[in-house]
Motif scaffolding. Structure first.
Motif, PDB file in Angstrom:
ATOM      1  N   THR A 101       0.810  -1.218   0.000  1.00 39.13           N
ATOM      2  CA  THR A 101       0.000   0.000   0.000  1.00 39.13           C
ATOM      3  C   THR A 101       0.842   1.265   0.000  1.00 39.13           C
ATOM      4  OG1 THR A 101      -0.109   0.204   2.406  1.00 39.13           O
ATOM      5  CG2 THR A 101      -1.792  -1.175   1.331  1.00 39.13           C
ATOM      6  N   GLY A 102       2.083   1.178   0.460  1.00 37.61           N
ATOM      7  CA  GLY A 102       2.907   2.359   0.637  1.00 37.61           C
ATOM      8  C   GLY A 102       2.594   3.093   1.929  1.00 37.61           C
ATOM      9  N   LEU A 103       1.651   2.556   2.722  1.00 39.26           N
ATOM     10  CA  LEU A 103       1.239   3.187   3.979  1.00 39.26           C
ATOM     11  C   LEU A 103       1.774   2.398   5.161  1.00 39.26           C
ATOM     12  CD1 LEU A 103      -2.490   3.753   3.005  1.00 39.26           C
ATOM     13  CD2 LEU A 103      -0.693   5.494   3.059  1.00 39.26           C
ATOM     14  N   GLN A 104       2.131   3.112   6.221  1.00 38.06           N
ATOM     15  CA  GLN A 104       2.566   2.440   7.439  1.00 38.06           C
ATOM     16  C   GLN A 104       2.214   3.299   8.639  1.00 38.06           C
ATOM     17  OE1 GLN A 104       6.786   1.894   7.258  1.00 38.06           O
ATOM     18  NE2 GLN A 104       7.253   4.051   7.550  1.00 38.06           N
ATOM     19  N   TRP A 105       2.024   2.651   9.764  1.00 35.98           N
ATOM     20  CA  TRP A 105       1.750   3.366  11.008  1.00 35.98           C
ATOM     21  C   TRP A 105       3.069   3.807  11.592  1.00 35.98           C
ATOM     22  CZ3 TRP A 105      -2.857   5.076  12.210  1.00 35.98           C
ATOM     23  CH2 TRP A 105      -3.951   4.468  11.592  1.00 35.98           C
ATOM     24  N   CYS A 106       3.182   5.088  11.901  1.00 36.90           N
ATOM     25  CA  CYS A 106       4.387   5.646  12.501  1.00 36.90           C
ATOM     26  C   CYS A 106       4.053   6.141  13.898  1.00 36.90           C
ATOM     27  CB  CYS A 106       4.920   6.804  11.656  1.00 36.90           C
ATOM     28  SG  CYS A 106       5.502   6.287  10.037  1.00 36.90           S
ATOM     29  N   ARG A 107       5.063   6.114  14.747  1.00 37.58           N
ATOM     30  CA  ARG A 107       4.897   6.514  16.133  1.00 37.58           C
ATOM     31  C   ARG A 107       5.663   7.807  16.371  1.00 37.58           C
ATOM     32  NH1 ARG A 107       7.095   2.310  18.124  1.00 37.58           N
ATOM     33  NH2 ARG A 107       9.151   3.195  18.279  1.00 37.58           N
ATOM     34  N   ALA A 108       5.033   8.735  17.028  1.00 39.67           N
ATOM     35  CA  ALA A 108       5.688   9.979  17.433  1.00 39.67           C
ATOM     36  C   ALA A 108       5.447  10.151  18.926  1.00 39.67           C
ATOM     37  CB  ALA A 108       5.117  11.168  16.666  1.00 39.67           C
ATOM     38  N   ALA A 109       6.453  10.592  19.641  1.00 36.32           N
ATOM     39  CA  ALA A 109       6.243  10.924  21.048  1.00 36.32           C
ATOM     40  C   ALA A 109       5.342  12.143  21.092  1.00 36.32           C
ATOM     41  CB  ALA A 109       7.579  11.204  21.730  1.00 36.32           C
ATOM     42  N   MET A 110       4.454  12.184  22.052  1.00 31.52           N
ATOM     43  CA  MET A 110       3.503  13.298  22.138  1.00 31.52           C
ATOM     44  C   MET A 110       4.201  14.641  22.315  1.00 31.52           C
ATOM     45  SD  MET A 110       0.442  12.105  21.727  1.00 31.52           S
ATOM     46  CE  MET A 110      -0.823  13.051  22.535  1.00 31.52           C
ATOM     47  N   ASP A 111       5.412  14.635  22.858  1.00 31.75           N
ATOM     48  CA  ASP A 111       6.141  15.879  23.063  1.00 31.75           C
ATOM     49  C   ASP A 111       7.288  16.044  22.062  1.00 31.75           C
ATOM     50  OD1 ASP A 111       7.728  13.842  23.973  1.00 31.75           O
ATOM     51  OD2 ASP A 111       8.196  14.762  25.884  1.00 31.75           O
ATOM     52  N   ASP A 112       7.221  15.312  20.947  1.00 31.59           N
ATOM     53  CA  ASP A 112       8.302  15.313  19.963  1.00 31.59           C
ATOM     54  C   ASP A 112       7.675  15.476  18.590  1.00 31.59           C
ATOM     55  OD1 ASP A 112      10.704  14.990  18.671  1.00 31.59           O
ATOM     56  OD2 ASP A 112      10.796  12.828  18.949  1.00 31.59           O
TER      57      ASP A 112
END
Length: 119
Positions: A101-112
């Motif tokens: 799909t070219g899509l992926q779930w990425c994670r970001a720190a809430m304060d970053d």
């Protein structure tokens, strides 16, 4: 579960953050603008468009949608095991995505502001 949130986006309801521990079901809705449906405690549904309206990308198949739903569940579990607060965002990863799909779930720190692959 640690403090994990999922950012949803749709042309109808805009952007919304949903606490992961309130999500009781994730399903693919191929009939509704190719969106993931997150069912939250209490029965409310939150829709997330996997492809924006007017996108030149190929429509996603049911298998693609199921893979995105499964990927979200996996990303939620992985993020919950990490310290801190995290925001999961469906990102166009292009060739670096682990699926067609070219899509992926990425994670970001809430304060970053930096995003990292959630897997």
């Amino acid at each position: 579960m640690q403090d994990v949130w999922v950012r949803t986006q749709s042309s109808i309801s805009g952007s919304r953050a949903v606490r992961a521990d309130t999500i009781v079901q994730v399903k693919w809705d191929s009939q509704s603008s190719q969106s993931l449906t997150l069912v939250v405690a209490g029965g409310d549904e939150v829709h997330h468009q996997a492809r924006p309206y007017g996108s030149g990308a190929h429509p996603l198949t049911k298998d693609d949608g199921t893979a995105l739903a499964d990927g979200l569940l996996s990303a939620m579990a992985t993020s919950a095991a990490l310290p801190g607060s995290h925001l999961l965002i469906l990102h166009n990863g292009g060739d670096v995505a682990s699926n067609a799909t070219g899509l992926q779930w990425c994670r970001a720190a809430m304060d970053d502001t930096g995003e990292k692959s959630a897997h």
